[in-house]
Design an enzyme around this catalytic site. Structure first.
Site, PDB file in Angstrom:
ATOM      1  N   ASP A  54       0.896  -1.399  -0.056  1.00 24.01           N
ATOM      2  CA  ASP A  54      -0.248   0.249   0.070  1.00 24.01           C
ATOM      3  C   ASP A  54       0.736   1.405  -0.094  1.00 24.01           C
ATOM      4  O   ASP A  54       0.659   2.475   0.670  1.00 24.01           O
ATOM      5  CB  ASP A  54      -1.144   0.146   0.948  1.00 24.01           C
ATOM      6  CG  ASP A  54      -1.346  -1.703   1.373  1.00 24.01           C
ATOM      7  OD1 ASP A  54      -2.184  -1.701   0.128  1.00 24.01           O
ATOM      8  OD2 ASP A  54      -1.982  -1.453   2.348  1.00 24.01           O
ATOM      9  N   GLU A 223     -15.663  -5.476  -7.323  1.00 27.37           N
ATOM     10  CA  GLU A 223     -15.229  -5.440  -6.010  1.00 27.37           C
ATOM     11  C   GLU A 223     -14.526  -4.207  -5.341  1.00 27.37           C
ATOM     12  O   GLU A 223     -13.461  -4.321  -5.559  1.00 27.37           O
ATOM     13  CB  GLU A 223     -15.415  -6.654  -5.036  1.00 27.37           C
ATOM     14  CG  GLU A 223     -16.339  -7.355  -6.033  1.00 27.37           C
ATOM     15  CD  GLU A 223     -15.435  -9.348  -5.656  1.00 27.37           C
ATOM     16  OE1 GLU A 223     -14.367  -8.952  -4.784  1.00 27.37           O
ATOM     17  OE2 GLU A 223     -16.883  -9.661  -5.979  1.00 27.37           O
TER      18      GLU A 223
END
Length: 555
Positions: A54, A223
């Site tokens: 991330d 999603e």
């Protein structure tokens, strides 16, 4: 890490040098995953190898700063600095004081999720989510990115992945992933929200507004739209976010608007980055690309950092999600990280920036030795959650560790903290070695080297009390139903307990071999051809990477 060491200093000083406990004299690491050669004008992906997921990066003047996720590890949110976007130096950790926030006694895959770093008017900001912690989303600030960082300011809105954007007029806006308005239309249905942030009060103000409901094509039921960031170019506001979850279906999307509050239109050529359409049987794949952030250089060129994985077999990888870098091209006002159908290049031309020397490599083949003689730990080392009391110390004799009654498999179930110092595994082909000073083990004790994915999936090679005195033994835990201490896989009597013992894990993708030595360089096999894939997220679950390091258990 400096403040982490200071915070523990008083407790450590109160201990009698951890007398009577175990001492590790060194830890060695060597890793080499091969790959094409890198010319002086090139760099290698990933730029920060191992469990550094991330990524969020910004430019401030001539410097670049990067922060990544750490989940349940402490210190949390490592801060890196670079001058060439390629060579990164860890300068600290944003969460480095045990009292800074309460992780709660939860699973390692909880804790500090995706962070984002930003800068405005001389102050650095990190927005983050502490998942399952009290408070949820928060901001920490610092004048110096190396620290100290402030205590968290809790923001009170729902969701994860907050990212702070400063507009040209000084106004600040927070985007994040959250639940959609109304009922969920399908599993994984999420939205991207926007709200203004008041810099003076550090509070959210004004209404919250949905910018994206579901994703680029809501009819396809995308999603987990997540990891949003805002940036601005040529009068356009760009919103970028990932879809498809953080696995093989990961893809980076882009929208733009003339107004910060929208409406935002998606690019017809989305996604701007993905590997999900490629042949899954391709050699040396890079998968799961996404969670990108765009960076503009002084010369007007653009680059993007993003996460990706390097499986060794199928979707198995032990390293977790790593930090990659690619240049960005612009097409009719839209940014493209990688054209559809192209593979992520492992070697390519460096940014047009002066080379930044790097003392501690973060990519490619490298090796190091840590003898723990400094007064504090290097910032790369971590524990499982913040220590509530001092149980380790560094100094002239090496690393002294007070064994814990909580085994590695006992964390996250209401137990205490394991005595485990963790360093990220950064290669699939690696040799990990720890040397333990002479000591006499007591019944039930196990002291040695751990190779750890999570509470239910790990290996430990260490010294214990055997039937005939000291013995070296291998333990493995491969599911939640096995004992928290793991099951013994192999054992070998040691000739005596008055000599140092060196312990070694040797990894080659899915294969693991284990060795020990009581005489320097005279390695003996303890167990060979073991299954290292139980350390992969594909087997163990979750989304963190494997770590290794000194470990001491005493019931």
């Amino acid at each position: 890490m400096k403040r982490f060491a200071l915070a523990l200093a008083a407790c450590i000083a109160a201990l009698p040098a951890l007398a009577g406990d175990v001492t590790f004299t060194e830890v060695r690491y060597a890793g080499d995953d091969g790959g094409p050669a890198v010319a002086p004008t090139q760099y290698r992906n990933p730029i920060v190898a191992g469990f550094y997921p991330d990524p969020s990066a910004i430019r401030v003047g001539d410097d670049f700063y990067l922060v990544t996720s750490t989940f349940g590890y402490f210190p949390g949110l490592p801060i890196f600095r670079s001058r060439d976007l390629v060579s990164w130096h860890q300068i600290g950790n944003a969460i480095d004081r045990p009292g800074q926030l309460n992780y709660a006694n939860d699973e390692l895959t909880r804790g500090l999720f995706a962070a984002s770093i930003s800068h405005h008017d001389g102050t650095f900001y990190i927005a983050n989510t502490c998942f399952y912690c009290d408070g949820g989303n928060f901001i920490v600030t610092a004048k110096d990115p190396a620290g100290p960082w402030s205590d968290p300011v809790w923001l009170g809105f729902e969701g994860i992945d907050p990212s702070l954007f400063f507009d040209d007029d000084g106004s600040a806006w927070m985007v994040n992933n959250g639940m959609p308005e109304g009922k969920l239309r399908y599993d994984g249905h999420r939205a991207i929200w926007l709200q203004q942030f008041d810099v003076a009060t550090k509070k959210m103000v004004g209404p919250r507004k949905v910018l994206v409901d579901g994703g680029v094509d809501p009819a396809s039921k995308p999603e987990h739209v997540e990891g949003p960031h805002l940036f601005k170019r040529d009068g356009w506001y760009y919103l970028t976010a990932a879809e498809g979850g953080t696995g093989e279906q990961h893809a980076q999307m882009i929208w733009r608007s003339r107004q910060v509050a929208g409406p935002y239109e998606p690019w017809s050529g989305n996604p701007v980055l993905t590997q999900r359409d490629l042949d899954p049987a391709r050699a040396n794949p890079v998968t799961s690309t996404g969670h990108a952030q765009f960076i503009e250089l002084k010369d007007g060129s653009w680059w993007a950092v993003f996460l990706a994985t390097r499986p060794y077999r199928g979707n198995q990888y032990n390293l977790g999600r790593e930090t990659f870098l690619l240049p960005v091209t612009w097409r009719d006002g839209w940014p493209v990280i990688l054209p559809r159908g192209e593979r992520v290049p492992m070697v390519l031309a460096r940014p047009a920036l002066p080379r930044d020397p790097q003392l501690v490599p973060t990519s490619g083949a490298f090796e190091w030795t840590e003898r723990f003689t400094a007064g504090k730990l290097p910032p790369q080392w971590m524990t499982i959650h913040p220590p509530k009391q001092a149980w380790f110390a560094t100094g002239a004799d090496g690393l002294q560790v007070k064994p814990s009654s909580t085994p590695l498999g006992g964390h996250g179930s209401g137990g205490g903290q394991p005595a485990y110092l963790a360093h990220r595994l950064q290669h699939h082909r690696a040799t990990l070695t720890a040397t333990l000073a002479p000591y006499q083990p007591v019944a039930g004790e196990l002291v040695g080297l751990a190779l750890f994915q999570n509470e239910t999936h790990h290996y430990v090679v260490g010294v214990e009390q055997g039937e005939h005195g000291a013995a070296v033994a291998l333990y493995r835990r491969a599911n939640k139903d096995e004992p928290a201490t793991g099951k013994r896989q192999a054992s070998m009597d040691l000739p005596s307990s008055d000599k140092p013992v060196s312990l070694r894990f040797q990894l080659d993708g899915p294969r693991l071999d284990v060795f020990y030595a009581v005489e320097p360089g005279q390695w003996k096999p303890l167990a060979t051809e073991l299954d290292a894939s139980l350390l992969s997220t594909d087997v163990a679950g979750g989304f963190i990477g494997a770590t290794f390091g000194p470990y001491a258990f005493r019931p």
